[in-house]
Scaffold this active site. Structure first.
Site, mmCIF file in Angstrom:
data_model
loop_
_atom_site.group_PDB
_atom_site.id
_atom_site.type_symbol
_atom_site.label_atom_id
_atom_site.label_comp_id
_atom_site.label_asym_id
_atom_site.label_seq_id
_atom_site.Cartn_x
_atom_site.Cartn_y
_atom_site.Cartn_z
ATOM 1 N N GLU A 1 -3.803 -1.237 -6.603
ATOM 2 C CA GLU A 1 -5.145 -1.902 -6.995
ATOM 3 C C GLU A 1 -5.711 -2.406 -5.521
ATOM 4 O O GLU A 1 -6.771 -2.181 -5.089
ATOM 5 C CB GLU A 1 -5.149 -3.127 -8.062
ATOM 6 C CG GLU A 1 -6.536 -3.417 -8.102
ATOM 7 C CD GLU A 1 -7.540 -2.287 -8.967
ATOM 8 O OE1 GLU A 1 -8.577 -2.148 -8.018
ATOM 9 O OE2 GLU A 1 -7.356 -2.036 -9.961
ATOM 10 N N SER B 1 -12.195 0.694 -11.058
ATOM 11 C CA SER B 1 -11.939 -0.135 -10.211
ATOM 12 C C SER B 1 -11.964 0.529 -8.775
ATOM 13 O O SER B 1 -11.777 -0.169 -7.942
ATOM 14 C CB SER B 1 -10.448 -0.740 -10.158
ATOM 15 O OG SER B 1 -9.375 0.344 -10.790
ATOM 16 N N ASP C 1 -9.004 -0.909 -3.345
ATOM 17 C CA ASP C 1 -9.945 -1.521 -3.030
ATOM 18 C C ASP C 1 -10.477 -1.873 -1.445
ATOM 19 O O ASP C 1 -11.547 -1.654 -1.061
ATOM 20 C CB ASP C 1 -9.880 -3.028 -3.791
ATOM 21 C CG ASP C 1 -10.057 -3.084 -5.240
ATOM 22 O OD1 ASP C 1 -10.178 -1.698 -5.896
ATOM 23 O OD2 ASP C 1 -9.597 -4.113 -6.041
#
Length: 644
Positions: A306, A561, A310
């Protein structure tokens, strides 16, 4: 461990208050909230020992929240004469702080019940009153019966099934802890979906370690339907090939431990995929550690995925603009940090006595030093300034927390918007279902994981009307970058209608048109079909097969995400352009987005299945699958540059 020791360490639970009454400290008490369902795997045991120490925390109701839309429209609506005239932090505090009457009446009630003044205190921000107490005294104060609850992981807490407050106090109180709430701690974050395969699609091989691999054609657009790169995103959304570092501009990415980025993975990604906008080796985010700021030494997509995802795209798309990483929490898995712990760090007035707003779910510091990586300091309140744009790729089931908890957190995003901050959240990766594909039973409890029945389960904070919810889209299989996108199909993008928050005025016309022309085909037993609820997402961006640096190689990730930090990068670039010509940041963007649907490419194919249904369908105009559609950067920039 003795239960009394656990109780002293945890001090758990929360309560909900909503109505205003009149009277004096001896007013009769009315049931304030009752719990009919036990979520998760909690089992009720014996009655709690009356002598067990218990710290009650009373969250006082904030003033003027009924004027939220008025305030937000004044600074964010494109037709407002005061557009862009954002508030100072002190103005926000002064407008929403609890009243003197709230503090006086609540303290008077406690004193009348025999609580001594030396055991009553309140926080610097005036939002919280703390009472050093016992289970027995709390039962008397609240007309409650506390029992011991335990789950299969061995976590222990005290809670009651209902409690009461005096009629003259109820209207001043928002939260009391501990009381009725029980829920799983681990269901706090949602990670992106990892492609479960050892190699990339045909024609694209998994890359070996950085140091041994020649740079491929990073600017190629031939394979964008199967592998998403920064170059693909620039082509899809007309994003400029290079940004610029503008004084006063800022972009923040929020991550929660144990999710941790790895600099070597970023270096490898930048060396391969930023040919057109070269990011130098060892370019790192500005590190703002919160309540430990723990970076796990472990590898693998479960820990690195994650955060690496990002930062790879936030930094690649905005370079040379700096990106700030808010790394929240420590290594203590049983008491993980949440959005509220992050919000504490950028708004000191929001903090309670031990950080966070609810010790049932929010991390309470300090932690025991015996755990490696534990944060043993005090909670960090107001230690950082908020960046102009904040993107968060984590969320939880809207119904997993009481309405008071959700409303209080949502109001904090309102405050950030009033101060000129754009906050965006991923809409979810399980369609109309919630975390892990769970849906809601008629009694309010959750179905088993990935069940094919139940009521739709909206995700929060995407359902809060004061954030921008970002859904997922994709190029059609085998499509090219100039093809119209469809709703994501590697996974069903999150979307639907809130069960808690009303339809905001900026969205009224779009939702009204949606219902006028499209019948979702479900009744009230399936979702909130009142046509008066906040709909989400607001927009959608590509969310499939993002190539990301992991453990010296690459993996593909799919999920909203990925969409949220990409849209955050676009808004950051627009903020930079406004700052260059002497204007301010764009702040809360939803009123402008809904007033200008022409800046979006409508998405009319696909759906977001879940709970044994096809979910909602992507249709012409706004829909609860892809929102307004996919944004075009140049068109969006033109609209925002024309505003004051």
């Amino acid at each position: 461990m003795a239960f009394s020791a656990v109780a002293r360490a945890l001090c758990l639970a929360v309560a909900f208050a909503s109505t205003l009454s009149q009277g004096h400290p001896t007013s009769p008490k009315l049931v304030h909230e009752r719990r009919d369902v036990v979520h998760g795997d909690w089992v009720k045991g014996a009655r709690a020992d009356a002598k067990t120490p218990l710290t009650l925390r009373i969250g006082l109701k904030q003033r003027n929240l009924e004027r939220a839309e008025e305030f937000m429209n004044a600074v964010s609506h494109p037709r407002s004469e005061t557009y862009g005239k954002f508030w100072s932090a002190q103005q926000v505090v002064d407008m929403f702080a609890p009243s003197d009457d709230a503090i006086a009446e609540t303290k008077a009630w406690l004193l009348s019940e025999g609580v001594t003044a030396d055991r009553i205190s309140h926080s610097a921000g005036r939002n919280w009153i703390k009472v050093s107490s016992t289970v027995g005294e709390a039962e008397t104060l609240l007309d409650a019966v506390y029992s011991v609850y335990e789950n299969e992981d061995g976590a222990v807490l005290v809670a009651c099934e209902s409690y009461s407050l005096p009629t003259n106090v109820r209207g001043f109180v928002d939260l009391v802890t501990p009381t009725i709430q029980l829920e799983e701690r681990e269901a706090v974050t949602r990670r992106s979906v990892v492609e479960k395969r050892d190699s990339f699609p045909p024609g694209f091989k998994k890359l070996p370690p950085w140091a041994h691999h020649p740079k491929p054609g990073a600017d190629s657009l031939k394979n964008c339907s199967e592998v998403t790169t920064p170059a693909c995103l620039r082509a899809l959304y007309d994003i400029p090939p290079k940004g610029s570092a503008v004084k006063g501009n800022s972009y923040g990415i929020v991550e929660f431990a144990p999710q941790s980025y790895n600099q070597e993975d970023l270096n490898g990604f930048f060396s391969v995929y930023t040919n057109g906008n070269k990011v130098p080796n060892n370019t790192a985010p500005i590190f703002n550690g919160i309540d430990g700021g723990y970076l796990s030494p472990e590898g693998g997509s479960g820990v690195r995925g994650e955060s690496n995802l990002d930062l790879c795209y936030a930094m690649a798309l905005t370079y040379p603009q700096n990106v700030t990483l808010y790394q929240v929490g420590d290594s203590v898995a049983w008491n993980p940090a949440t959005n509220n712990n992050f919000l504490d760090a950028i708004d000191g007035s929001y903090c309670s006595f031990q950080g966070g707003d609810d010790p049932v779910w929010d991390a309470v510091y300090p932690h025991d030093a015996s755990t490696p990586g534990a944060y043993t300091g005090q909670p960090q309140c107001g230690v950082y300034n908020a960046t102009k744009v904040i993107s968060v790729s984590y969320g939880s089931n809207e119904g997993a927390r009481p309405a008071s908890y959700r409303a209080r957190e949502c109001a904090e995003y309102l405050k950030l918007g009033l101060m000129g901050v754009t906050v965006m959240f991923s809409s979810g990766d399980t369609g109309v279902a919630g975390l892990r594909g769970q849906c809601v039973k008629p009694d309010g409890s959750y179905t088993p994981v990935a069940a094919d029945y139940g009521q739709f389960n909206p995700m929060f904070p995407g359902s809060c009307p004061w954030v921008t919810s970002v859904g997922g889209s994709a190029l059609p299989a085998g499509g090219r970058v100039n093809d119209r996108e469809v709703a994501s199909y590697n996974f069903p993008t999150g979307g639907g209608f809130s069960n808690l928050f009303n339809l905001p005025s900026y969205q009224n016309s779009a939702v009204k048109s949606y219902y006028a022309h499209h019948n979702p085909g479900y009744n009230a037993s399936v979702y909130n079909n009142t046509q008066k609820a906040r709909g989400f997402p607001d927009v959608a961006l590509n969310s499939q097969n993002y190539v990301t640096g992991i453990d010296g190689g690459f993996q593909l990730f799919s999920g909203t995400s990925a969409s949220s930090p990409t849209f955050g990068a676009m808004i950051t670039l627009i903020n930079g352009e406004r700052l260059k010509i002497g204007k301010g940041p764009v702040g809360f963007i939803n009123p402008v987005l809904y007033a200008h649907p022409e800046v979006f490419t409508d998405i009319t194919e696909g759906h977001n299945s879940g709970c044994g249904t096809q979910g909602f369908a992507a249709v012409k105009g706004w829909d609860p699958v892809t929102g307004l559609g996919a944004p075009n950067y140049e068109k969006l920039k033109k609209v925002f540059l024309a505003l004051p």
